[in-house]
Motif scaffolding. Structure first.
Motif, PDB file in Angstrom:
ATOM      1  N   GLN A  91      -4.020   3.094  12.355  1.00  0.00           N
ATOM      2  CA  GLN A  91      -4.889   4.270  12.403  1.00  0.00           C
ATOM      3  C   GLN A  91      -6.239   3.972  13.050  1.00  0.00           C
ATOM      4  O   GLN A  91      -7.130   4.807  13.020  1.00  0.00           O
ATOM      5  N   GLY A  92      -6.369   2.762  13.613  1.00  0.00           N
ATOM      6  CA  GLY A  92      -7.572   2.433  14.362  1.00  0.00           C
ATOM      7  C   GLY A  92      -8.586   1.567  13.648  1.00  0.00           C
ATOM      8  O   GLY A  92      -9.612   1.215  14.236  1.00  0.00           O
ATOM      9  N   TRP A  93      -8.314   1.205  12.385  1.00  0.00           N
ATOM     10  CA  TRP A  93      -9.251   0.351  11.645  1.00  0.00           C
ATOM     11  C   TRP A  93      -8.698  -1.069  11.629  1.00  0.00           C
ATOM     12  O   TRP A  93      -8.027  -1.478  10.703  1.00  0.00           O
ATOM     13  N   GLU A  94      -8.989  -1.835  12.654  1.00  0.00           N
ATOM     14  CA  GLU A  94      -8.423  -3.169  12.833  1.00  0.00           C
ATOM     15  C   GLU A  94      -8.896  -4.140  11.754  1.00  0.00           C
ATOM     16  O   GLU A  94      -8.156  -5.033  11.333  1.00  0.00           O
ATOM     17  N   GLU A  95     -10.132  -3.977  11.288  1.00  0.00           N
ATOM     18  CA  GLU A  95     -10.676  -4.901  10.292  1.00  0.00           C
ATOM     19  C   GLU A  95     -10.043  -4.730   8.920  1.00  0.00           C
ATOM     20  O   GLU A  95     -10.193  -5.580   8.034  1.00  0.00           O
ATOM     21  N   GLY A  96      -9.320  -3.617   8.715  1.00  0.00           N
ATOM     22  CA  GLY A  96      -8.729  -3.350   7.412  1.00  0.00           C
ATOM     23  C   GLY A  96      -7.743  -4.429   6.977  1.00  0.00           C
ATOM     24  O   GLY A  96      -7.668  -4.765   5.794  1.00  0.00           O
ATOM     25  N   LEU A  97      -6.997  -4.984   7.924  1.00  0.00           N
ATOM     26  CA  LEU A  97      -6.013  -6.017   7.587  1.00  0.00           C
ATOM     27  C   LEU A  97      -6.699  -7.277   7.071  1.00  0.00           C
ATOM     28  O   LEU A  97      -6.288  -7.840   6.043  1.00  0.00           O
ATOM     29  N   SER A  98      -7.748  -7.719   7.754  1.00  0.00           N
ATOM     30  CA  SER A  98      -8.461  -8.924   7.315  1.00  0.00           C
ATOM     31  C   SER A  98      -9.117  -8.719   5.958  1.00  0.00           C
ATOM     32  O   SER A  98      -9.064  -9.607   5.087  1.00  0.00           O
ATOM     33  N   LEU A  99      -9.701  -7.548   5.749  1.00  0.00           N
ATOM     34  CA  LEU A  99     -10.349  -7.261   4.462  1.00  0.00           C
ATOM     35  C   LEU A  99      -9.315  -7.178   3.336  1.00  0.00           C
ATOM     36  O   LEU A  99      -9.576  -7.645   2.221  1.00  0.00           O
ATOM     37  N   ALA A 100      -8.156  -6.589   3.612  1.00  0.00           N
ATOM     38  CA  ALA A 100      -7.110  -6.488   2.595  1.00  0.00           C
ATOM     39  C   ALA A 100      -6.590  -7.870   2.211  1.00  0.00           C
ATOM     40  O   ALA A 100      -6.370  -8.152   1.023  1.00  0.00           O
ATOM     41  N   MET A 101      -6.402  -8.749   3.187  1.00  0.00           N
ATOM     42  CA  MET A 101      -5.919 -10.096   2.895  1.00  0.00           C
ATOM     43  C   MET A 101      -6.973 -10.887   2.119  1.00  0.00           C
ATOM     44  O   MET A 101      -6.637 -11.692   1.243  1.00  0.00           O
ATOM     45  N   THR A 102      -8.243 -10.656   2.429  1.00  0.00           N
ATOM     46  CA  THR A 102      -9.320 -11.299   1.674  1.00  0.00           C
ATOM     47  C   THR A 102      -9.303 -10.847   0.223  1.00  0.00           C
ATOM     48  O   THR A 102      -9.441 -11.649  -0.709  1.00  0.00           O
ATOM     49  N   SER A 103      -9.110  -9.551   0.010  1.00  0.00           N
ATOM     50  CA  SER A 103      -9.024  -9.007  -1.340  1.00  0.00           C
ATOM     51  C   SER A 103      -7.860  -9.624  -2.102  1.00  0.00           C
ATOM     52  O   SER A 103      -7.984  -9.967  -3.287  1.00  0.00           O
ATOM     53  N   ALA A 104      -6.727  -9.774  -1.430  1.00  0.00           N
ATOM     54  CA  ALA A 104      -5.552 -10.358  -2.079  1.00  0.00           C
ATOM     55  C   ALA A 104      -5.793 -11.814  -2.456  1.00  0.00           C
ATOM     56  O   ALA A 104      -5.391 -12.258  -3.537  1.00  0.00           O
ATOM     57  N   THR A 105      -6.431 -12.564  -1.574  1.00  0.00           N
ATOM     58  CA  THR A 105      -6.707 -13.978  -1.852  1.00  0.00           C
ATOM     59  C   THR A 105      -7.630 -14.120  -3.061  1.00  0.00           C
ATOM     60  O   THR A 105      -7.381 -14.939  -3.961  1.00  0.00           O
ATOM     61  N   ILE A 106      -8.687 -13.326  -3.094  1.00  0.00           N
ATOM     62  CA  ILE A 106      -9.609 -13.367  -4.230  1.00  0.00           C
ATOM     63  C   ILE A 106      -8.891 -12.958  -5.509  1.00  0.00           C
ATOM     64  O   ILE A 106      -9.071 -13.560  -6.575  1.00  0.00           O
TER      65      ILE A 106
END
Length: 275
Positions: free
Chosen positions: A157-172
């Protein structure tokens, strides 16, 4: 970059190497055993430190971040065909209350996180994506696989940074649940308030190291076809991959019919697996 078959092989080889290294560290390092970190988390920490975002020793391709979104579709596709069928009335009485409790917590995390972002964070940072609040639940409830799927949906949907932020959330989320959770377990086990452990140190050795001694090993393979025709493991990998592929194409079809809506492939793979 153009991803060749050899690039994929190199990625898989280094992932395998890190996983074996994580298994060895878990088996040998006592302080890691005390933290109860899974070998996969240890491997991920090593990959982060040694990969392109660390010292650059491991030459992962730029597609390494897309693999979790694919693998979670494989996992969800395999769940229906690997789960024994049970009668709803029988299981409802046993897990009904626990299921209701978990659903309340899950809905609260999705809803409260989204409301917190919309009502507070978006008023402070006006350019913040409206779906930012969903990333907390994506990581803390679903883990890396769900975070990858949700992040990939945002990326489409055009929010490329969403994937990196989601993976960061999962790691934490994973690290906090293990480290903080074990701290609670250790504290209450020493006070004698746990149901299954008198002391945390009473855990069997195989649960601490991850290595099962020969006398406790059991067979995990069941042949469903004759190897003279096809290897059973290869056949089952093919079946699960077909299901995940079906979920992917259904997701692509949905994207074509409804461009403004993205349905993650893993959820559709689960439905294909049920069918």
């Amino acid at each position: 970059m153009n991803l060749s078959a050899w690039d994929l092989f190199v990625d898989l080889g280094f992932i395998s190497l890190l996983l074996v290294a994580g298994t060895i560290i878990r088996a040998k390092a006592r302080w890691v055993q005390n933290l109860f970190l899974p070998a996969s988390i240890i491997a991920g920490i090593l990959g982060l430190a040694l990969g392109p975002n660390g010292i650059g020793l491991i030459p992962f391709t730029d597609q390494i971040g897309t693999y979790p979104g694919i693998l979670i579709a494989v996992i969800f596709g395999a769940i229906p065909i690997a789960t024994q069928s049970v009668k709803f009335k029988e299981i409802a009485g046993r897990v009904g209350s626990m299921w209701s409790y978990s659903q309340m917590i899950m809905l609260a995390m999705w809803g409260v996180g989204l409301l917190f972002s919309l009502l507070l964070l978006n008023n402070v940072w006006g350019d913040l994506n409206l779906g930012f609040g969903l990333l907390l639940a994506a990581g803390f409830i679903g883990g890396h696989g769900t975070a990858a799927a949700v992040g990939d949906a945002f990326a489409k949907q055009g929010w490329e940074e969403g994937l990196s932020l989601a993976m960061t959330s999962a790691t934490i989320g994973v690290i906090c649940s293990i480290v903080v959770g074990l701290a609670f377990i250790k504290y209450y086990s020493k006070k004698g308030e746990t149901n299954y452990l008198a002391r945390f140190e009473d855990l069997p050795r195989e649960l601490r190291t991850g290595l099962i001694p020969p006398e406790k090993r059991t067979s995990t393979k069941m042949d469903t076809v004759s190897s003279i025709a096809v290897d059973p493991l290869v056949l089952h990998v093919a079946l699960v991959t077909i299901i995940a592929l079906g979920g992917y194409y259904l997701s692509e079809l949905g994207q074509t019919l409804l461009p403004s809506v993205t349905i993650p492939a893993f959820s559709l793979a689960f439905l294909v697996g049920l069918a």
